[in-house]
Write a protein that holds these residues in place. Structure first.
Motif, mmCIF file in Angstrom:
data_model
loop_
_atom_site.group_PDB
_atom_site.id
_atom_site.type_symbol
_atom_site.label_atom_id
_atom_site.label_comp_id
_atom_site.label_asym_id
_atom_site.label_seq_id
_atom_site.Cartn_x
_atom_site.Cartn_y
_atom_site.Cartn_z
ATOM 1 N N GLU A 456 0.990 -1.220 -0.076
ATOM 2 C CA GLU A 456 0.028 -0.065 -0.022
ATOM 3 C C GLU A 456 0.986 1.181 0.063
ATOM 4 O O GLU A 456 0.539 2.331 -0.652
ATOM 5 N N THR A 457 1.921 1.218 0.601
ATOM 6 C CA THR A 457 2.843 2.495 0.662
ATOM 7 C C THR A 457 3.714 2.666 -0.564
ATOM 8 O O THR A 457 3.938 3.803 -0.890
ATOM 9 N N THR A 467 -3.915 2.877 -5.614
ATOM 10 C CA THR A 467 -3.830 2.832 -4.112
ATOM 11 C C THR A 467 -4.093 1.145 -3.706
ATOM 12 O O THR A 467 -5.358 1.234 -3.737
ATOM 13 N N ALA A 469 -5.171 -1.984 -1.627
ATOM 14 C CA ALA A 469 -5.519 -1.903 -0.070
ATOM 15 C C ALA A 469 -5.085 -3.398 0.398
ATOM 16 O O ALA A 469 -4.495 -4.296 -0.077
#
Length: 493
Positions: A456-457, A467, A469
Motif C-alpha cells: 500500500e505504501t 492505491t 488495499a
C-alpha cells in the motif's frame, strides 16, 4: 465418490521429443483412459518422459489460449500488480485491471495462472504416483521423483502466495470438488516436497545433459525463499547459506553477462525455465515471449522484428537507479538508433533479456527465464541475517551484489557504494530496494511487497492515483473455478 484425473496426451503416447506435445483436459474417470496410462508407465524412458512433461508445462503452449506457467502471465502479473510495471498492451483489460488493482474473480489472466499451475501439479502427481512402480535404475528413479517433487513444491508455493487457501491435490485421482486446504497445510506439504528433493537431487548434471533440470541447489534455494516468506529467519538463513557454501554458484563479474545466451545454465543460474532451442536441455519449442513483450516497438526501425512493448517499467523504477549503475544500462533501453544516423530518446523499456549480439533481430529469443538467480540467494541471506541481528553478515552479502553493479564491463565505477552501519530498519528498506533493482521484471516484486507489508505504501509512489488495499495481499480465486467447485472459498476483492 466421483473422481477425476488430468490426462495429458504426452503421458500416454511414446516419448515425443522430451514430452513436449500437450493436449489435455479434465475427464471424469474412464476405464479406457486408466488403461492407457497404466500401459504407458512401464520403462525407464517412460519415467524420464513423464518428468520432462512436467517441465514442458513451465514454458510451452497448451491447447487453446492457455500458455505455460512462465510463458508470460505469471511473471507479468507480479510486475503489473506492483510498482514495477504498467500495461501498454491494447485491448487487454485483464492486464489493465492488474496494473490498477481493479481486478476481480473474472480476470482471465488469474484464471490462466490457476489453470496452468494445477495442470503442472497434476502431471507431477501422476509421475510421483507411477514412477515408483517402474523397474529401472534406482538412482535415476530417485532423482526423477526428486525433480517431480521440486516442481510440485514450486507450483504450490506460487499458488499459496497468490491465492492463500487452495486445494491441496496430491494424488493421481482426486474428488471432483476438493476442499481448500489451510495455508499451514499447504506450506507443510511444500516443505515435505522440498526436503525430499534436497535429499536426492544432484548438485549438477553432466555438461550438455541437464541444463534446466532441478538440482539440490535449486531445491535448497527455493526452500530458503519459502522460509523467508514465512519469516522463519533462522531456517531461511540456514538454507541460503547452504547454497552459498556449496560453491556451486557465483556472480558473473558483469551484470550484462547474466542475460547473454552463452550464460544460459551458467554459474549464476540456480533454476531457470528455458525457451527456444533444445540442445540437450529441458527446454521446448515456444520462443522467449518474455523478450518480445518487453522490447519497444520503435526498434522495428532498426530491423528488430516482433517487438511489442506490451509491458513497460514505471518511470519511478527507472529513476531509482544511480546513473552509472551497470544494471540501469543493461535492464533498460532508452534510445533508438535510426537508419538515417539520428538517435531518438524514448521512455524506458525493459531490454535485459535481449542478447543483441547473438540475436540482433530480437524476435525469437532462446534465452532462459530466471526463476532463481544466485544474486537472489545472496539477498535472501542478507535479509535473513539482518532479521537475526547479524549486521556484519547482512552488510557483507548485500554488498556483494552492489559491488557487481559498479562494474561497467571494464572498470569499477565510483557508484553504488557499499552499505555500512545501517540500522536494522534501514537495512530492511535497503535490501527491499536492492531486490527491486537487481531482479526487475523477473517475477518477484509483488511477492516482495506483500512479504514486507509495503504494497500500500510503495505502489502509489510509482503509480500516482493507484492505491492498493489490504485485500490486494491475495488475489481472488477465479470465478470459473468456484463455479466448478463450490467448496472453494473466495478472497476479498
Amino acid at each position: 465418490m466421483k473422481t477425476r484425473q488430468f490426462i495429458s496426451c504426452t503421458l500416454i503416447i511414446s516419448a515425443l521429443l522430451l514430452g513436449t506435445a500437450s493436449c489435455s483436459k479434465f475427464l471424469e474417470e474412464d476405464p479406457k483412459n486408466v488403461v492407457g496410462i497404466t500401459n504407458y508407465y512401464k520403462t525407464e524412458q517412460d519415467a524420464i518422459s513423464a518428468v520432462n512433461s512436467i517441465y514442458a508445462y513451465l514454458n510451452s503452449i497448451s491447447t487453446g489460449s492457455t500458455a505455460g506457467v512462465y510463458h508470460s502471465s505469471f511473471w507479468i502479473t507480479q510486475g503489473l500488480s506492483s510498482d514495477e510495471m504498467l500495461n501498454n498492451q491494447l485491448a487487454a483489460p485483464a492486464l489493465d485491471q492488474l496494473a490498477t488493482f481493479t481486478y476481480g474473480p473474472q480476470n482471465s489472466t488469474l484464471q490462466e495462472i490457476w489453470v496452468m499451475h494445477y495442470k503442472t501439479i497434476t502431471i507431477a502427481n501422476i509421475a510421483i504416483s507411477r514412477i515408483p512402480g517402474i523397474t529401472m535404475n534406482a538412482a535415476l528413479q530417485s532423482r526423477l521423483l526428486g525433480e517431480a517433487r521440486f516442481l510440485r513444491g514450486l507450483m504450490y508455493f506460487n499458488l499459496v502466495r497468490m491465492f492463500g487457501k487452495v486445494p491441496l491435490v496430491l494424488l493421481e485421482k482426486e474428488p471432483l470438488t476438493p476442499q481448500a486446504a489451510t495455508v499451514d497445510a499447504i506450506y507443510n506439504q511444500i516443505h515435505q516436497d522440498l526436503d525430499a528433493a534436497e535429499a536426492v537431487l544432484p548438485a549438477s548434471y553432466d555438461p550438455g545433459n541437464g541444463r534446466g533440470r532441478a538440482t539440490k541447489g535449486a531445491a535448497t534455494a527455493l526452500h530458503a525463499k519459502v522460509y523467508l516468506t514465512q519469516k522463519n529467519w533462522a531456517k531461511a538463513a540456514e538454507k541460503a547459506k547452504a547454497v552459498i557454501d556449496s560453491k556451486s554458484y557465483d556472480l558473473w563479474e558483469d551484470f550484462a553477462s547474466v542475460f547473454k545466451l552463452s550464460s544460459r545454465g551458467g554459474k549464476e543460474a540456480v533454476f531457470s525455465v528455458g525457451f527456444g532451442d533444445a540442445n540437450g536441455a529441458i527446454i521446448f519449442w515456444e520462443v522467449g515471449q518474455f523478450l518480445v513483450r518487453l522490447l519497444p516497438p520503435q526498434l522495428s526501425e532498426e530491423g528488430v522484428q516482433n517487438a511489442q512493448g506490451w509491458q513497460i517499467p514505471t518511470q519511478q523504477l527507472y529513476n531509482q537507479y544511480d546513473i552509472d549503475d551497470r544494471r540501469r544500462a543493461v535492464t533498460f533501453i532508452t534510445e533508438i538508433h535510426k537508419a538515417n544516423g539520428t538517435v531518438e530518446t524514448i521512455r524506458p523499456y525493459i531490454q535485459k533479456y535481449w542478447d543483441r549480439a547473438a540475436e540482433p533481430k530480437g524476435n525469437e529469443s532462446s534465452n532462459d527465464f530466471p526463476v532463481i538467480r544466485y544474486a537472489d540467494v545472496l539477498l535472501m541471506y542478507a535479509e535473513a541475517e539482518n532479521e537475526l541481528d547479524q549486521p556484519l553478515e547482512a552488510h557483507k552479502y548485500i554488498n556483494m551484489v552492489r559491488k557487481r553493479a559498479r562494474f561497467d564491463g571494464t572498470v569499477y565505477r565510483n557508484t553504488v557504494p557499499d552499505y555500512t552501519g545501517l540500522s536494522k530498519g534501514d537495512f530492511r528498506t535497503a535490501v527491499l530496494k536492492e531486490r527491486r533493482l537487481e531482479l526487475a521484471a523477473e517475477g518477484h516484486r509483488w511477492f516482495d511487497l506483500v512479504r514486507t507489508n509495503t504494497l500500500e505504501t510503495l505502489v502509489p509512489q510509482a503509480k500516482p492515483g493507484v492505491t492498493p488495499a489490504a485485500r490486494n495481499y491475495l488475489f481472488p480465486v477465479p470465478q470459473t473455478e468456484r463455479d466448478l467447485n463450490p467448496n472453494l472459498p473466495q478472497n476479498d476483492y
